[in-house]
Design a protein around this motif. Structure first.
Motif, PDB file in Angstrom:
ATOM      1  N   TRP A 266      11.378  14.111 -20.248  1.00 16.04           N
ATOM      2  CA  TRP A 266      11.591  15.487 -20.525  1.00 16.04           C
ATOM      3  C   TRP A 266      12.487  15.869 -19.330  1.00 16.04           C
ATOM      4  CZ3 TRP A 266      10.770  19.085 -24.013  1.00 16.04           C
ATOM      5  CH2 TRP A 266       9.696  18.743 -24.972  1.00 16.04           C
ATOM      6  N   PHE A 267      13.449  16.723 -19.636  1.00 15.36           N
ATOM      7  CA  PHE A 267      14.496  17.106 -18.956  1.00 15.36           C
ATOM      8  C   PHE A 267      14.728  18.605 -19.063  1.00 15.36           C
ATOM      9  CE2 PHE A 267      16.363  12.888 -17.881  1.00 15.36           C
ATOM     10  CZ  PHE A 267      15.666  12.291 -18.704  1.00 15.36           C
ATOM     11  N   ARG A 268      15.819  19.308 -18.063  1.00 16.85           N
ATOM     12  CA  ARG A 268      15.952  20.826 -18.234  1.00 16.85           C
ATOM     13  C   ARG A 268      17.480  20.638 -17.635  1.00 16.85           C
ATOM     14  NH1 ARG A 268      11.564  23.611 -14.040  1.00 16.85           N
ATOM     15  NH2 ARG A 268      12.730  22.731 -12.300  1.00 16.85           N
ATOM     16  N   GLN A 269      17.998  21.979 -17.931  1.00 23.66           N
ATOM     17  CA  GLN A 269      19.030  22.284 -17.560  1.00 23.66           C
ATOM     18  C   GLN A 269      19.581  23.541 -17.611  1.00 23.66           C
ATOM     19  OE1 GLN A 269      22.600  20.412 -19.567  1.00 23.66           O
ATOM     20  NE2 GLN A 269      23.938  20.653 -17.581  1.00 23.66           N
ATOM     21  N   ALA A 270      19.684  24.279 -16.312  1.00 24.53           N
ATOM     22  CA  ALA A 270      19.707  25.742 -16.132  1.00 24.53           C
ATOM     23  C   ALA A 270      21.339  25.929 -16.148  1.00 24.53           C
ATOM     24  CB  ALA A 270      18.962  25.850 -14.804  1.00 24.53           C
ATOM     25  N   PRO A 271      21.574  27.207 -16.464  1.00 24.40           N
ATOM     26  CA  PRO A 271      23.021  27.719 -16.573  1.00 24.40           C
ATOM     27  C   PRO A 271      24.004  27.283 -15.331  1.00 24.40           C
ATOM     28  CG  PRO A 271      21.815  29.149 -17.291  1.00 24.40           C
ATOM     29  CD  PRO A 271      20.735  28.184 -16.771  1.00 24.40           C
ATOM     30  N   GLY A 272      24.891  26.546 -15.436  1.00 24.19           N
ATOM     31  CA  GLY A 272      25.723  26.298 -13.886  1.00 24.19           C
ATOM     32  C   GLY A 272      24.948  24.983 -13.158  1.00 24.19           C
ATOM     33  N   LYS A 273      24.082  24.513 -13.718  1.00 21.41           N
ATOM     34  CA  LYS A 273      23.336  23.415 -12.879  1.00 21.41           C
ATOM     35  C   LYS A 273      23.152  22.037 -13.738  1.00 21.41           C
ATOM     36  CE  LYS A 273      20.288  26.141 -10.095  1.00 21.41           C
ATOM     37  NZ  LYS A 273      18.905  26.288  -9.732  1.00 21.41           N
ATOM     38  N   GLU A 274      23.220  20.882 -13.025  1.00 28.58           N
ATOM     39  CA  GLU A 274      23.276  19.576 -13.709  1.00 28.58           C
ATOM     40  C   GLU A 274      21.777  19.277 -14.478  1.00 28.58           C
ATOM     41  OE1 GLU A 274      26.376  17.082 -11.006  1.00 28.58           O
ATOM     42  OE2 GLU A 274      24.212  16.506 -11.130  1.00 28.58           O
ATOM     43  N   ARG A 275      21.799  18.510 -15.456  1.00 27.05           N
ATOM     44  CA  ARG A 275      20.256  18.330 -16.058  1.00 27.05           C
ATOM     45  C   ARG A 275      19.624  17.448 -14.964  1.00 27.05           C
ATOM     46  NH1 ARG A 275      21.878  15.450 -21.336  1.00 27.05           N
ATOM     47  NH2 ARG A 275      22.446  13.808 -20.120  1.00 27.05           N
ATOM     48  N   GLU A 276      18.335  17.929 -14.848  1.00 29.14           N
ATOM     49  CA  GLU A 276      17.286  17.531 -13.942  1.00 29.14           C
ATOM     50  C   GLU A 276      16.168  16.858 -14.667  1.00 29.14           C
ATOM     51  OE1 GLU A 276      14.248  19.395 -10.602  1.00 29.14           O
ATOM     52  OE2 GLU A 276      15.235  20.771 -12.366  1.00 29.14           O
ATOM     53  N   GLY A 277      15.718  15.667 -14.485  1.00 29.04           N
ATOM     54  CA  GLY A 277      14.942  14.919 -14.935  1.00 29.04           C
ATOM     55  C   GLY A 277      13.365  15.556 -14.407  1.00 29.04           C
ATOM     56  N   LEU A 278      12.414  15.521 -15.348  1.00 31.25           N
ATOM     57  CA  LEU A 278      11.349  16.192 -14.885  1.00 31.25           C
ATOM     58  C   LEU A 278       9.862  15.383 -14.891  1.00 31.25           C
ATOM     59  CD1 LEU A 278      11.530  19.707 -16.703  1.00 31.25           C
ATOM     60  CD2 LEU A 278      12.011  19.241 -14.340  1.00 31.25           C
ATOM     61  N   SER A 279       9.745  14.566 -16.219  1.00 33.71           N
ATOM     62  CA  SER A 279       8.725  13.734 -16.311  1.00 33.71           C
ATOM     63  C   SER A 279       8.809  12.691 -17.199  1.00 33.71           C
ATOM     64  CB  SER A 279       7.440  14.507 -16.508  1.00 33.71           C
ATOM     65  OG  SER A 279       6.373  14.055 -16.791  1.00 33.71           O
ATOM     66  N   CYS A 280       8.218  11.743 -17.061  1.00 34.41           N
ATOM     67  CA  CYS A 280       8.255  10.796 -18.289  1.00 34.41           C
ATOM     68  C   CYS A 280       6.983   9.980 -18.449  1.00 34.41           C
ATOM     69  CB  CYS A 280       9.527   9.691 -17.941  1.00 34.41           C
ATOM     70  SG  CYS A 280       8.861   8.705 -16.536  1.00 34.41           S
ATOM     71  N   ILE A 281       6.795   9.438 -19.760  1.00 34.32           N
ATOM     72  CA  ILE A 281       5.541   8.897 -20.121  1.00 34.32           C
ATOM     73  C   ILE A 281       5.810   7.475 -20.765  1.00 34.32           C
ATOM     74  CG2 ILE A 281       5.560   9.939 -22.242  1.00 34.32           C
ATOM     75  CD1 ILE A 281       2.209   9.867 -21.844  1.00 34.32           C
ATOM     76  N   SER A 282       5.300   6.336 -20.173  1.00 32.90           N
ATOM     77  CA  SER A 282       5.825   5.207 -20.469  1.00 32.90           C
ATOM     78  C   SER A 282       5.399   4.638 -21.704  1.00 32.90           C
ATOM     79  CB  SER A 282       5.260   4.017 -19.273  1.00 32.90           C
ATOM     80  OG  SER A 282       4.089   3.900 -19.247  1.00 32.90           O
ATOM     81  N   THR A 283       5.568   3.414 -22.151  1.00 29.60           N
ATOM     82  CA  THR A 283       4.913   2.898 -23.425  1.00 29.60           C
ATOM     83  C   THR A 283       3.461   2.375 -23.191  1.00 29.60           C
ATOM     84  OG1 THR A 283       5.419   0.576 -22.325  1.00 29.60           O
ATOM     85  CG2 THR A 283       7.283   1.821 -24.162  1.00 29.60           C
ATOM     86  N   PHE A 284       3.145   2.623 -21.996  1.00 24.93           N
ATOM     87  CA  PHE A 284       1.541   2.127 -21.838  1.00 24.93           C
ATOM     88  C   PHE A 284       0.809   3.587 -21.665  1.00 24.93           C
ATOM     89  CE2 PHE A 284       0.810  -2.388 -20.832  1.00 24.93           C
ATOM     90  CZ  PHE A 284       2.125  -2.783 -21.121  1.00 24.93           C
ATOM     91  N   GLY A 285       1.658   4.608 -21.548  1.00 22.47           N
ATOM     92  CA  GLY A 285       1.119   6.002 -21.440  1.00 22.47           C
ATOM     93  C   GLY A 285       0.910   6.456 -20.133  1.00 22.47           C
ATOM     94  N   SER A 286       1.639   5.626 -19.011  1.00 15.61           N
ATOM     95  CA  SER A 286       1.490   6.247 -17.557  1.00 15.61           C
ATOM     96  C   SER A 286       2.467   7.226 -17.554  1.00 15.61           C
ATOM     97  CB  SER A 286       1.835   5.076 -16.838  1.00 15.61           C
ATOM     98  OG  SER A 286       0.911   3.949 -16.793  1.00 15.61           O
ATOM     99  N   ALA A 287       2.094   8.096 -16.659  1.00 16.94           N
ATOM    100  CA  ALA A 287       3.027   9.322 -16.513  1.00 16.94           C
ATOM    101  C   ALA A 287       3.816   9.335 -14.940  1.00 16.94           C
ATOM    102  CB  ALA A 287       2.374  10.708 -16.646  1.00 16.94           C
ATOM    103  N   ALA A 288       4.888   9.965 -14.917  1.00 16.62           N
ATOM    104  CA  ALA A 288       5.530  10.100 -13.740  1.00 16.62           C
ATOM    105  C   ALA A 288       6.294  11.520 -13.772  1.00 16.62           C
ATOM    106  CB  ALA A 288       6.665   9.017 -13.591  1.00 16.62           C
ATOM    107  N   TYR A 289       6.001  12.136 -12.384  1.00 14.33           N
ATOM    108  CA  TYR A 289       6.906  13.458 -12.454  1.00 14.33           C
ATOM    109  C   TYR A 289       7.728  13.690 -11.016  1.00 14.33           C
ATOM    110  CZ  TYR A 289       2.580  14.466 -14.957  1.00 14.33           C
ATOM    111  OH  TYR A 289       1.649  14.418 -16.204  1.00 14.33           O
ATOM    112  N   VAL A 290       8.463  14.559 -11.145  1.00 16.72           N
ATOM    113  CA  VAL A 290       9.365  14.749  -9.843  1.00 16.72           C
ATOM    114  C   VAL A 290       8.790  15.708  -9.161  1.00 16.72           C
ATOM    115  CG1 VAL A 290      11.670  14.261 -11.107  1.00 16.72           C
ATOM    116  CG2 VAL A 290      10.637  16.458 -11.115  1.00 16.72           C
ATOM    117  N   ASP A 291       9.000  15.950  -7.690  1.00 20.09           N
ATOM    118  CA  ASP A 291       8.005  16.680  -6.800  1.00 20.09           C
ATOM    119  C   ASP A 291       7.914  18.218  -7.209  1.00 20.09           C
ATOM    120  OD1 ASP A 291       8.887  14.948  -3.814  1.00 20.09           O
ATOM    121  OD2 ASP A 291       7.413  14.328  -5.516  1.00 20.09           O
TER     122      ASP A 291
END
Length: 128
Positions: A40-65
């Motif tokens: 999952w990513f997001r982009q606010a007006p005037g800002k670069e796209r930011e990565g937020l979270s991902c889920i792996s093939t095994f179902g493991s999750a990762a998040y940005v701070d």
């Protein structure tokens, strides 16, 4: 090549919650969502796209701070859908949220992975 479609965005007050959905289609025969990492990513007006979270093939999750402890990623293999539950939303969370994927055999993922083919996104606005 998967196609990803996001939904679930909207207007919410600070402190509120939303659940976003990312539905995948176009699987090659024999493959399922379990063969892909979704981010999952997001982009606010005037800002670069930011990565937020991902889920792996095994179902493991990762998040940005910036979203750790507030956002939760999950998936429903039977529905080819990855969710992003967003709680304790803040005005600075306002952005277009989109999902992307890459085919993976790894048990984990991170936002620096080669995600590609973003969906069109869904607008999230946090405002009183």
């Amino acid at each position: 090549q998967l196609q990803l479609v996001e939904s679930g965005g909207g207007l919410v007050q600070p402190g509120g919650s939303l659940r976003l959905s990312c539905v995948a289609s176009g699987f090659t025969s024999g493959l399922t969502l379990e063969y892909y990492a979704i981010g999952w990513f997001r982009q606010a007006p005037g800002k670069e796209r930011e990565g937020l979270s991902c889920i792996s093939t095994f179902g493991s999750a990762a998040y940005v701070d910036s979203v750790k402890g507030r956002f939760t990623i999950s998936r429903d293999i039977s529905k080819n859908t990855v969710y992003l539950q967003m709680d304790s939303l803040k005005p600075e969370d306002t952005a277009v949220y989109s999902c992307a994927y890459f085919q993976s055999t790894s048990s984990y993922c991170e936002m620096g992975n080669p995600f590609h083919s973003w969906g069109r996104g869904t607008q999230v606005t946090v405002s009183s």
